[in-house]
Design an enzyme around this catalytic site. Structure first.
Site, PDB file in Angstrom:
ATOM      1  N   GLY A   1      45.963 -32.847  -5.461  1.00  0.00           N
ATOM      2  CA  GLY A   1      44.917 -31.978  -4.945  1.00  0.00           C
ATOM      3  C   GLY A   1      44.723 -30.724  -5.778  1.00  0.00           C
TER       4      GLY A   1
ATOM      5  N   TYR B   1      45.175 -27.568  -5.404  1.00  0.00           N
ATOM      6  CA  TYR B   1      46.171 -26.493  -5.446  1.00  0.00           C
ATOM      7  C   TYR B   1      47.565 -26.991  -5.813  1.00  0.00           C
ATOM      8  CZ  TYR B   1      42.478 -23.835  -3.153  1.00  0.00           C
ATOM      9  OH  TYR B   1      41.276 -23.224  -2.865  1.00  0.00           O
ATOM     10  N   LYS B   2      47.660 -28.228  -6.288  1.00  0.00           N
ATOM     11  CA  LYS B   2      48.965 -28.798  -6.595  1.00  0.00           C
ATOM     12  C   LYS B   2      49.302 -28.648  -8.083  1.00  0.00           C
ATOM     13  CE  LYS B   2      49.702 -30.105  -2.350  1.00  0.00           C
ATOM     14  NZ  LYS B   2      48.450 -29.722  -1.697  1.00  0.00           N
ATOM     15  N   ASN B   3      50.555 -28.981  -8.423  1.00  0.00           N
ATOM     16  CA  ASN B   3      50.990 -28.831  -9.810  1.00  0.00           C
ATOM     17  C   ASN B   3      50.545 -29.988 -10.696  1.00  0.00           C
ATOM     18  OD1 ASN B   3      52.909 -30.426  -8.324  1.00  0.00           O
ATOM     19  ND2 ASN B   3      54.414 -30.148  -9.942  1.00  0.00           N
TER      20      ASN B   3
END
Length: 418
Positions: free
Chosen positions: A182, A184-186
């Site tokens: 997603g 906002y993920k790394n």
């Protein structure tokens, strides 16, 4: 000048120029839905994480929904942490399960292994654990409990992509693991995720269902990408320092809700009994290509975050009023953020913001207390306390060590620590 003293932003997306340019070029060339890249991504994940079977999914929460749909019987209970995204609880319900909330450990913010077995009876169908904030959730210990009672262990590793426990990647320890790609993920493919498992039958069933879905809607994806672009612009230091920071600082210090709501989540959690139609889609080859080109960066970037977490540990560990996560080692905890806990969170945050430090409260709720899930209420005092106390400190790769040090100095100044 005050503007020159503005901090770096609390968070920046794991995006590059290619994140936007590839979408524009694929859109113009009609390549968004073309190519065998989804299969290539599944194969690359299987090799990198040493797991037998992989199914790419449109969102991590859809991966949880499909995994539970094919692992439990309708009406069975799913033991889970209440300190999670509300929609994860909804995915349990949509899959036919009954959420059974189990309280958490304070330091890790993850489900408490010592409290799981007391909740197991003939009605339980699975145990779902979350590796929150990039901190492992004692998966091997919980796996022993699951084996004892012949229950599948499912790992929500959406916030811990690349982490390890006892040399195994988080998500590959239990019956199935779920990752998120997603915004906002790394690892960021705007939407997307994967289910990994050693259970071929489970992955075959998930893939069979996915084949009945259409590809992710391009318009839906485009809105997400535009939001990402706006976020990247507003958090670009040349914009953030003279403009963005001061707006949000003013809003926070003076409790201006219409400003603060722009950065808060879970403001109006609702129960769902049916999976939303737009969730039921397939990952596009464009998204798979985007994820593929990021895989080699996962471990080096985790090491950078771990280094920053070590500074936080060293600088804050002697302050008795703070609760810090345990120290990890060898990529075990990858600290997508560094969570600290303090009983008067709002007061500390106001102090930090007043002193030009851009950090934030963790806005996850104790889902066991939410009116939307009152039918599944269980008293979880540690989760209730934690939900009101967690502050997340920045660790993202582009965040300078000098900013970490300034955060530490400001926190120590609040407590009068030398």
């Amino acid at each position: 000048m005050a503007i020159l003293k503005a901090p770096q932003p609390r968070y920046r997306l794991y995006t590059r120029f290619k994140s936007y340019a590839s979408f524009a070029s694929d859109l113009i060339l009609g390549r968004i839905k073309k190519g065998s890249d989804v299969r290539r991504l599944e194969e690359a994940l299987s090799k990198k994480f040493e797991v037998s079977y992989v199914a790419a999914v449109p969102m991590a929460r859809v991966g949880i929904y499909l995994t539970l749909k094919y692992l439990i019987k309708p009406g069975q209970g799913v033991i889970m942490s209440p300190y999670t995204v509300a929609d994860i609880v909804n995915m349990v319900i949509c899959a036919g399960g009954v959420p059974v909330f189990c309280d958490i450990e304070q330091k890790s913010c993850n489900i408490d292994p010592d409290k799981i077995e007391k909740l197991i009876d003939e009605r339980i169908g699975a145990v779902l654990i979350t590796h929150l904030h990039g901190v492992k959730a004692a998966a091997h210990e919980i796996l022993k409990i699951c084996h004892k009672h012949n229950l599948p262990l499912i790992e929500d590793a959406a916030q811990s992509f690349g982490g390890r426990e006892d040399k195994k990647r988080l998500g590959t320890i239990g019956e199935a693991g779920i990752y998120s790609f997603g915004m906002y993920k790394n690892i960021n493919s705007w939407y997307g995720g994967a289910v990994v498992s050693k259970n071929k039958d489970l992955i075959d069933k998930i893939k069979s269902e996915l084949e009945r879905y259409d590809f992710q809607n391009i318009g839906f994806m485009a809105k997400r990408i535009l939001k990402g672009l706006l976020t990247d612009i507003l958090t670009q230091p040349l914009i953030f320092k003279p403009i963005t920071f001061w707006i949000f600082r003013f809003g926070f210090l003076y409790d201006i809700s219409w400003i603060n709501q722009r950065v808060e989540i879970e403001l109006d959690a609702k129960r769902r009994d049916v999976t939303p139609a737009h969730y039921l889609a397939r990952l596009t080859p464009f998204q798979a290509r985007l994820a593929l080109c990021q895989l080699d960066r996962i471990d080096p970037e985790s090491e950078v975050r771990i280094q920053k977490a070590a500074f936080y540990h060293q600088g804050l560990q002697d302050i008795p009023n703070l609760v810090l996560p345990a120290k990890g080692n060898n990529l075990s905890d990858i600290y997508t953020v560094f969570p600290i806990q303090y009983r008067d969170r709002k007061k500390l945050l106001k102090w930090l913001m007043f002193n030009k430090r851009d950090v934030a409260a963790q806005h996850l709720k104790n889902c066991a207390d939410l009116p939307a899930f009152s039918a599944f209420y269980r008293d979880c005092p540690v989760a209730r306390k934690t939900a009101n106390e967690v502050i997340v400190l920045p660790t993202y790769p582009r965040y300078p060590i000098s900013e970490v040090q300034k955060n530490i100095e400001a926190i120590r100044a609040y407590f009068g620590a030398k």
